[in-house]
Design a protein around this motif. Structure first.
Motif, mmCIF file in Angstrom:
data_model
loop_
_atom_site.group_PDB
_atom_site.id
_atom_site.type_symbol
_atom_site.label_atom_id
_atom_site.label_comp_id
_atom_site.label_asym_id
_atom_site.label_seq_id
_atom_site.Cartn_x
_atom_site.Cartn_y
_atom_site.Cartn_z
ATOM 1 N N LEU A 190 -7.012 7.172 4.584
ATOM 2 C CA LEU A 190 -6.373 6.443 3.496
ATOM 3 C C LEU A 190 -7.385 5.529 2.814
ATOM 4 C CD1 LEU A 190 -3.545 6.023 2.194
ATOM 5 C CD2 LEU A 190 -3.276 4.049 3.699
ATOM 6 N N GLU B 177 0.808 -1.227 0.000
ATOM 7 C CA GLU B 177 0.000 0.000 0.000
ATOM 8 C C GLU B 177 0.841 1.277 0.000
ATOM 9 O OE1 GLU B 177 -2.650 -3.172 0.999
ATOM 10 O OE2 GLU B 177 -0.946 -2.535 2.256
ATOM 11 N N LEU B 178 1.918 1.307 0.773
ATOM 12 C CA LEU B 178 2.714 2.528 0.918
ATOM 13 C C LEU B 178 4.183 2.247 0.620
ATOM 14 C CD1 LEU B 178 1.209 3.898 4.265
ATOM 15 C CD2 LEU B 178 0.674 4.674 1.949
ATOM 16 N N VAL C 252 6.599 9.689 1.377
ATOM 17 C CA VAL C 252 5.841 8.445 1.330
ATOM 18 C C VAL C 252 4.916 8.487 0.122
ATOM 19 C CG1 VAL C 252 4.253 6.917 2.571
ATOM 20 C CG2 VAL C 252 5.936 8.266 3.847
ATOM 21 N N LEU D 29 1.881 6.442 -2.486
ATOM 22 C CA LEU D 29 0.748 5.524 -2.495
ATOM 23 C C LEU D 29 0.924 4.470 -3.579
ATOM 24 C CD1 LEU D 29 -2.115 8.202 -2.476
ATOM 25 C CD2 LEU D 29 -1.058 7.124 -0.477
#
Length: 373
Positions: free
Chosen positions: A162, A75-76, A86, A88
């Motif tokens: 998120l 996911e990250l 960071v 996505l």
């Protein structure tokens, strides 16, 4: 990059007799022959991300090696460089939004973010939605969208909503030439990211949870990113090492345009990104006679001014069409262009895409060939 260096006595004599002067540095030599690749995207749901290093040729099969992961494996991505950024997972249509006035992650409830949940989405809903996704250019160090730079002071780092994106689509009843990239929604998390010694501290929880989980992500400078999975609650291996990939085949969150005007974010199939974070650059060469032009193109024909090193979409979707033309509708590979790529080691390649479907018309079966210049 895996590439060949030859320092035999014969090579030195030949070099001295040609254009190399005696005090020049030894020259790294690219692979002598090209190869063919069939990236294992795995069909019309395109569940795989495929990372390819054009210099990494299997000596037995003579084909390029591939590093493969499922799109839903992470996911990250946490940047391993000096800065604290960071990103996505755009390959599953993730989005993120800062929760206004939220400082205590445990205090946030689903009822507090109902309106925000309707906004933090991927879709052509106007330019305002672009703030919820990463910059499609791949310039994550300077982007003003997505997750902000992680601040040194813990209290300065916001709590985010998120959107975990979409599950991989269903394989049932996909018409030839079509795709099914997205299935059901994967849900939501609330997160807060802080700095840690040589890394990051991620706090995360379901929206109505009153106790968060915490995990330390350490930087590893051999890699551009360290990737995190909420499913495993741990870091996972996704991209190869920094200079061990040139291009990747992936589903992709892009900016879509109506004419010259932006219409917001949109989810693309059959997309190719280049490793611009580590110096890879590429550009398109148009050709009225593709066979002839591709065969004749050599290193001296490279136009340095056209190389695109600041946008990972240099190849992008330019190698294929999904709507076709008025004469030939449907999805197919363009037959009037090829691409030039410069890798992180300074070697040049020409790439030609041959197909995007199998013999049954199913998308997600690309093929390309390439040669060093």
């Amino acid at each position: 990059m895996k590439y060949l260096k030859i320092f035999s006595f014969l090579f030195i004599i030949t070099a001295v007799q040609s254009c190399l002067s005696a005090d020049e540095d030894p020259v790294s030599v690219a692979p002598f022959t090209g190869s063919v690749a069939d990236p294992d995207i795995m069909g019309a749901t395109q569940p795989n991300q495929v990372w390819i290093d054009l210099s990494d040729i299997n000596p037995d099969t003579k084909k390029v090696n591939q590093s493969i992961n499922k799109r839903t494996d992470w996911e990250l991505g946490f940047y391993s460089g000096t800065e604290y950024r960071v990103v996505l997972n755009g390959s599953i249509a993730m989005a993120v939004a800062k929760i206004p006035n939220a400082t205590n992650i445990n205090a946030v409830k689903e009822s507090d973010v109902k309106t925000l949940m309707n906004q933090a989405q991927v879709g052509p809903f106007g330019t305002s939605v672009l703030q919820y996704v990463d910059s499609p250019t791949g310039n994550f160090l300077t982007q003003t969208t997505g997750i902000e730079t992680i601040k040194e002071n813990d209290a300065d780092n916001p709590v985010y909503l998120l959107n975990l994106g979409k599950k991989i689509g269903s394989e049932a009843n996909i018409p030839p030439g079509s795709v099914s990239l997205t299935g059901d929604a994967r849900g939501w998390k609330k997160i807060q990211i802080l700095r840690a010694p040589n890394g990051y501290k991620i706090r995360y929880a379901d929206l109505n949870a009153t106790d968060y989980k915490e995990y330390i992500v350490s930087k590893d400078t051999d890699y551009t990113f360290q990737f995190f999975s909420f499913t495993s609650g741990n870091t996972v291996n996704i991209q190869p090492k920094k200079k061990k990939w040139d291009i990747a085949f992936t589903a992709f969150t892009n900016e879509v345009f109506m004419g010259t005007s932006s219409a917001g974010s949109y989810f693309y199939a059959d997309f190719i990104i280049t490793n611009t974070a580590n110096g890879v650059a590429a550009y398109q060469v148009n050709a009225s006679n593709l066979d002839q032009a591709y065969k004749a193109f050599k290193l001296s024909d490279v136009d340095q001014t056209k190389l695109i090193s600041n946008d990972q979409r240099a190849i992008g979707d330019k190698w294929r069409t999904t709507t076709g033309t008025s004469d030939v509708p449907g999805a197919f590979v363009y037959a009037d262009r090829f691409f030039v790529l410069k890798d992180a080691e300074g070697f040049y390649f020409k790439l030609r895409f041959n197909k995007m479907k199998n013999q049954d018309g199913e998308r997600g079966h690309p093929n390309f060939e390439f040669e060093p210049l």
